[in-house]
Motif scaffolding. Structure first.
Motif, PDB file in Angstrom:
ATOM      1  N   SER A 137       0.298  -1.547  -0.182  1.00 36.86           N
ATOM      2  CA  SER A 137      -0.060   0.324   0.318  1.00 36.86           C
ATOM      3  C   SER A 137       0.783   1.092   0.065  1.00 36.86           C
ATOM      4  CB  SER A 137      -1.154  -0.128   1.393  1.00 36.86           C
ATOM      5  OG  SER A 137      -0.294  -0.296   2.317  1.00 36.86           O
ATOM      6  N   ALA A 138       0.677   2.477  -0.981  1.00 34.04           N
ATOM      7  CA  ALA A 138       1.400   3.397  -0.978  1.00 34.04           C
ATOM      8  C   ALA A 138       0.384   4.336  -0.587  1.00 34.04           C
ATOM      9  CB  ALA A 138       1.749   3.727  -2.335  1.00 34.04           C
ATOM     10  N   PHE A 139       1.314   5.615   0.621  1.00 35.16           N
ATOM     11  CA  PHE A 139      -0.302   6.507   0.709  1.00 35.16           C
ATOM     12  C   PHE A 139       1.249   7.428   1.267  1.00 35.16           C
ATOM     13  CE2 PHE A 139       0.700   6.260   4.771  1.00 35.16           C
ATOM     14  CZ  PHE A 139       1.481   4.880   5.471  1.00 35.16           C
ATOM     15  N   GLU A 140       0.757   9.301   1.188  1.00 35.11           N
ATOM     16  CA  GLU A 140       1.335  10.049   1.548  1.00 35.11           C
ATOM     17  C   GLU A 140       1.690  10.115   2.995  1.00 35.11           C
ATOM     18  OE1 GLU A 140       0.747  15.020   1.773  1.00 35.11           O
ATOM     19  OE2 GLU A 140      -0.916  14.075   1.106  1.00 35.11           O
ATOM     20  N   CYS A 141       2.994   9.984   3.291  1.00 29.36           N
ATOM     21  CA  CYS A 141       3.540   9.772   4.904  1.00 29.36           C
ATOM     22  C   CYS A 141       4.482  11.147   5.186  1.00 29.36           C
ATOM     23  CB  CYS A 141       4.264   8.483   4.133  1.00 29.36           C
ATOM     24  SG  CYS A 141       5.787   8.981   4.011  1.00 29.36           S
ATOM     25  N   ALA A 142       4.016  11.442   6.363  1.00 30.85           N
ATOM     26  CA  ALA A 142       5.165  12.131   7.285  1.00 30.85           C
ATOM     27  C   ALA A 142       5.862  11.448   7.967  1.00 30.85           C
ATOM     28  CB  ALA A 142       3.884  13.128   8.076  1.00 30.85           C
ATOM     29  N   TRP A 143       6.588  10.132   7.701  1.00 28.38           N
ATOM     30  CA  TRP A 143       7.794   8.948   8.340  1.00 28.38           C
ATOM     31  C   TRP A 143       8.813  10.739   8.341  1.00 28.38           C
ATOM     32  CZ3 TRP A 143       6.562   3.427   8.878  1.00 28.38           C
ATOM     33  CH2 TRP A 143       5.120   3.316   8.867  1.00 28.38           C
ATOM     34  N   ARG A 144      10.121   9.899   9.222  1.00 27.55           N
ATOM     35  CA  ARG A 144      11.442  10.032   9.426  1.00 27.55           C
ATOM     36  C   ARG A 144      11.512   9.090   8.413  1.00 27.55           C
ATOM     37  NH1 ARG A 144      12.931   7.069  12.717  1.00 27.55           N
ATOM     38  NH2 ARG A 144      12.171   6.816  14.971  1.00 27.55           N
ATOM     39  N   PRO A 145      13.525   9.620   8.129  1.00 22.05           N
ATOM     40  CA  PRO A 145      14.355   7.969   7.659  1.00 22.05           C
ATOM     41  C   PRO A 145      14.914   7.859   8.689  1.00 22.05           C
ATOM     42  CG  PRO A 145      14.590  10.747   6.349  1.00 22.05           C
ATOM     43  CD  PRO A 145      13.662  10.334   7.203  1.00 22.05           C
ATOM     44  N   ALA A 146      15.676   6.072   8.825  1.00 22.40           N
ATOM     45  CA  ALA A 146      15.546   5.909   9.118  1.00 22.40           C
ATOM     46  C   ALA A 146      17.633   6.354   9.596  1.00 22.40           C
ATOM     47  CB  ALA A 146      15.676   4.171   9.190  1.00 22.40           C
ATOM     48  N   ASN A 147      17.690   6.470   8.488  1.00 20.70           N
ATOM     49  CA  ASN A 147      19.563   6.473   8.229  1.00 20.70           C
ATOM     50  C   ASN A 147      18.733   7.872   7.418  1.00 20.70           C
ATOM     51  OD1 ASN A 147      19.793   4.518   9.635  1.00 20.70           O
ATOM     52  ND2 ASN A 147      19.529   3.527   7.957  1.00 20.70           N
ATOM     53  N   PRO A 148      19.418   9.171   7.747  1.00 22.37           N
ATOM     54  CA  PRO A 148      19.398  10.390   6.697  1.00 22.37           C
ATOM     55  C   PRO A 148      20.025  10.684   5.604  1.00 22.37           C
ATOM     56  CG  PRO A 148      19.663  10.514   9.231  1.00 22.37           C
ATOM     57  CD  PRO A 148      19.972   9.680   8.564  1.00 22.37           C
ATOM     58  N   PRO A 149      19.720  10.968   4.457  1.00 22.26           N
ATOM     59  CA  PRO A 149      20.325  10.485   3.075  1.00 22.26           C
ATOM     60  C   PRO A 149      21.618  11.757   3.124  1.00 22.26           C
ATOM     61  CG  PRO A 149      18.324  11.660   2.729  1.00 22.26           C
ATOM     62  CD  PRO A 149      18.629  11.185   3.962  1.00 22.26           C
ATOM     63  N   GLU A 150      22.220  10.736   1.942  1.00 20.31           N
ATOM     64  CA  GLU A 150      23.886  11.851   1.912  1.00 20.31           C
ATOM     65  C   GLU A 150      22.911  12.829   0.843  1.00 20.31           C
ATOM     66  OE1 GLU A 150      27.325  10.152   0.824  1.00 20.31           O
ATOM     67  OE2 GLU A 150      26.540   9.101   2.349  1.00 20.31           O
ATOM     68  N   VAL A 151      23.816  14.376   0.460  1.00 17.20           N
ATOM     69  CA  VAL A 151      23.261  15.314  -0.342  1.00 17.20           C
ATOM     70  C   VAL A 151      24.064  14.982  -1.846  1.00 17.20           C
ATOM     71  CG1 VAL A 151      22.950  17.770  -0.827  1.00 17.20           C
ATOM     72  CG2 VAL A 151      22.627  17.150   1.118  1.00 17.20           C
ATOM     73  N   SER A 152      23.401  14.749  -2.652  1.00 15.29           N
ATOM     74  CA  SER A 152      24.085  14.960  -3.883  1.00 15.29           C
ATOM     75  C   SER A 152      23.047  16.243  -5.032  1.00 15.29           C
ATOM     76  CB  SER A 152      23.594  14.125  -4.656  1.00 15.29           C
ATOM     77  OG  SER A 152      22.775  13.688  -4.677  1.00 15.29           O
ATOM     78  N   ALA A 153      24.509  16.530  -6.683  1.00 13.39           N
ATOM     79  CA  ALA A 153      23.848  17.560  -7.642  1.00 13.39           C
ATOM     80  C   ALA A 153      22.179  17.023  -7.512  1.00 13.39           C
ATOM     81  CB  ALA A 153      24.404  17.062  -8.276  1.00 13.39           C
ATOM     82  N   PRO A 154      21.388  17.425  -8.331  1.00  4.87           N
ATOM     83  CA  PRO A 154      20.434  17.873  -8.676  1.00  4.87           C
ATOM     84  C   PRO A 154      19.959  16.482  -9.565  1.00  4.87           C
ATOM     85  CG  PRO A 154      20.565  20.417  -8.589  1.00  4.87           C
ATOM     86  CD  PRO A 154      21.818  19.506  -7.784  1.00  4.87           C
ATOM     87  N   LEU A 155      19.388  16.258  -9.904  1.00  2.00           N
ATOM     88  CA  LEU A 155      19.517  15.297 -10.975  1.00  2.00           C
ATOM     89  C   LEU A 155      19.153  15.418 -12.197  1.00  2.00           C
ATOM     90  CD1 LEU A 155      16.901  12.753  -8.368  1.00  2.00           C
ATOM     91  CD2 LEU A 155      19.710  12.139  -9.315  1.00  2.00           C
ATOM     92  N   ASP A 156      19.403  15.651 -13.234  1.00  6.51           N
ATOM     93  CA  ASP A 156      18.972  15.439 -14.556  1.00  6.51           C
ATOM     94  C   ASP A 156      17.274  15.110 -14.637  1.00  6.51           C
ATOM     95  OD1 ASP A 156      18.606  15.910 -17.198  1.00  6.51           O
ATOM     96  OD2 ASP A 156      20.590  15.968 -18.348  1.00  6.51           O
ATOM     97  N   LEU A 157      16.157  15.298 -14.844  1.00  8.46           N
ATOM     98  CA  LEU A 157      15.342  14.331 -14.914  1.00  8.46           C
ATOM     99  C   LEU A 157      14.548  14.404 -16.864  1.00  8.46           C
ATOM    100  CD1 LEU A 157      13.302  15.760 -12.601  1.00  8.46           C
ATOM    101  CD2 LEU A 157      13.924  14.800 -11.731  1.00  8.46           C
ATOM    102  N   ALA A 158      15.632  14.804 -17.276  1.00 13.10           N
ATOM    103  CA  ALA A 158      15.426  14.439 -18.441  1.00 13.10           C
ATOM    104  C   ALA A 158      15.664  12.899 -18.963  1.00 13.10           C
ATOM    105  CB  ALA A 158      15.892  15.532 -19.714  1.00 13.10           C
ATOM    106  N   LYS A 159      16.918  12.676 -17.607  1.00 17.46           N
ATOM    107  CA  LYS A 159      17.714  11.522 -17.941  1.00 17.46           C
ATOM    108  C   LYS A 159      16.221   9.973 -17.736  1.00 17.46           C
ATOM    109  CE  LYS A 159      22.285  12.775 -20.012  1.00 17.46           C
ATOM    110  NZ  LYS A 159      23.696  12.882 -19.771  1.00 17.46           N
ATOM    111  N   LEU A 160      15.426  10.991 -16.544  1.00 20.44           N
ATOM    112  CA  LEU A 160      15.242   9.658 -15.294  1.00 20.44           C
ATOM    113  C   LEU A 160      14.820   8.615 -16.581  1.00 20.44           C
ATOM    114  CD1 LEU A 160      15.411   9.377 -12.288  1.00 20.44           C
ATOM    115  CD2 LEU A 160      13.292  10.598 -12.588  1.00 20.44           C
ATOM    116  N   GLU A 161      14.317   7.151 -15.947  1.00 27.23           N
ATOM    117  CA  GLU A 161      13.803   6.089 -16.801  1.00 27.23           C
ATOM    118  C   GLU A 161      13.207   4.764 -15.748  1.00 27.23           C
ATOM    119  OE1 GLU A 161      16.737   4.565 -20.066  1.00 27.23           O
ATOM    120  OE2 GLU A 161      17.126   3.471 -18.369  1.00 27.23           O
ATOM    121  N   LEU A 162      12.185   5.261 -16.024  1.00 26.94           N
ATOM    122  CA  LEU A 162      11.958   3.347 -14.871  1.00 26.94           C
ATOM    123  C   LEU A 162      12.019   2.191 -15.368  1.00 26.94           C
ATOM    124  CD1 LEU A 162       7.514   5.205 -14.668  1.00 26.94           C
ATOM    125  CD2 LEU A 162      10.082   4.981 -13.167  1.00 26.94           C
ATOM    126  N   VAL A 163      12.657   1.518 -14.213  1.00 29.15           N
ATOM    127  CA  VAL A 163      12.838   0.125 -14.732  1.00 29.15           C
ATOM    128  C   VAL A 163      12.001  -1.016 -13.865  1.00 29.15           C
ATOM    129  CG1 VAL A 163      14.902  -1.593 -14.575  1.00 29.15           C
ATOM    130  CG2 VAL A 163      15.286   1.386 -14.905  1.00 29.15           C
TER     131      VAL A 163
END
Length: 134
Positions: free
Chosen positions: A5-31
């Motif tokens: 089940s997928a739903f809008e959530c306000a949960w907290r990350p168990a391990n905070p993610p590292e920061v990276s550069a903005p993604l090129d969304l034009a190159k985003l593909e589903l797999v």
């Protein structure tokens, strides 16, 4: 099997993610990660596949920070992606009771939103990995 089940959530990350550069969304593909004839993939097998760079190159390292980057510019995503939930398997979320889920992006109520997919559930073909095309 119970569908994730997928739903809008306000949960907290168990391990905070590292920061990276903005993604090129034009190159985003589903797999897709389902094998021929599979309708459902159990959570543990989905995670195993998400962490396999040989079979699913480029699908590793997708977590909450990347999801926030995508969500901030979701208007750039192709309309065809709306029928899928984009899994972010590098972020496991937890509530104050210790219940855990995996982060994902879903199209809901006319907009992209963060969702949570409960650990232990199975994932149908509407759930996809994501990567940047070359």
């Amino acid at each position: 099997r119970e569908k994730a089940s997928a739903f809008e959530c306000a949960w907290r990350p168990a391990n905070p993610p590292e920061v990276s550069a903005p993604l090129d969304l034009a190159k985003l593909e589903l797999v897709p990660f389902h094998e021929e004839g599979e309708e459902w993939v159990p959570f543990d097998e989905m995670l195993r596949r998400a962490n396999n760079p040989v079979v699913y190159p480029g699908c590793q390292g997708w977590g909450m920070h990347q999801g926030e980057d995508i969500l901030a510019r979701a208007n750039e995503l192709p309309e065809a992606m709306r029928k899928f939930a984009i899994l972010l398997p590098d972020t496991i979320l937890a509530d104050e009771d210790g219940n855990r889920c995996i982060a994902c992006l879903i199209w809901n109520d006319g907009e992209w939103q963060f969702g949570c997919c409960w650990l232990g559930n199975a994932f149908d073909r509407s759930f996809q990995f994501v990567r940047l095309s070359k």
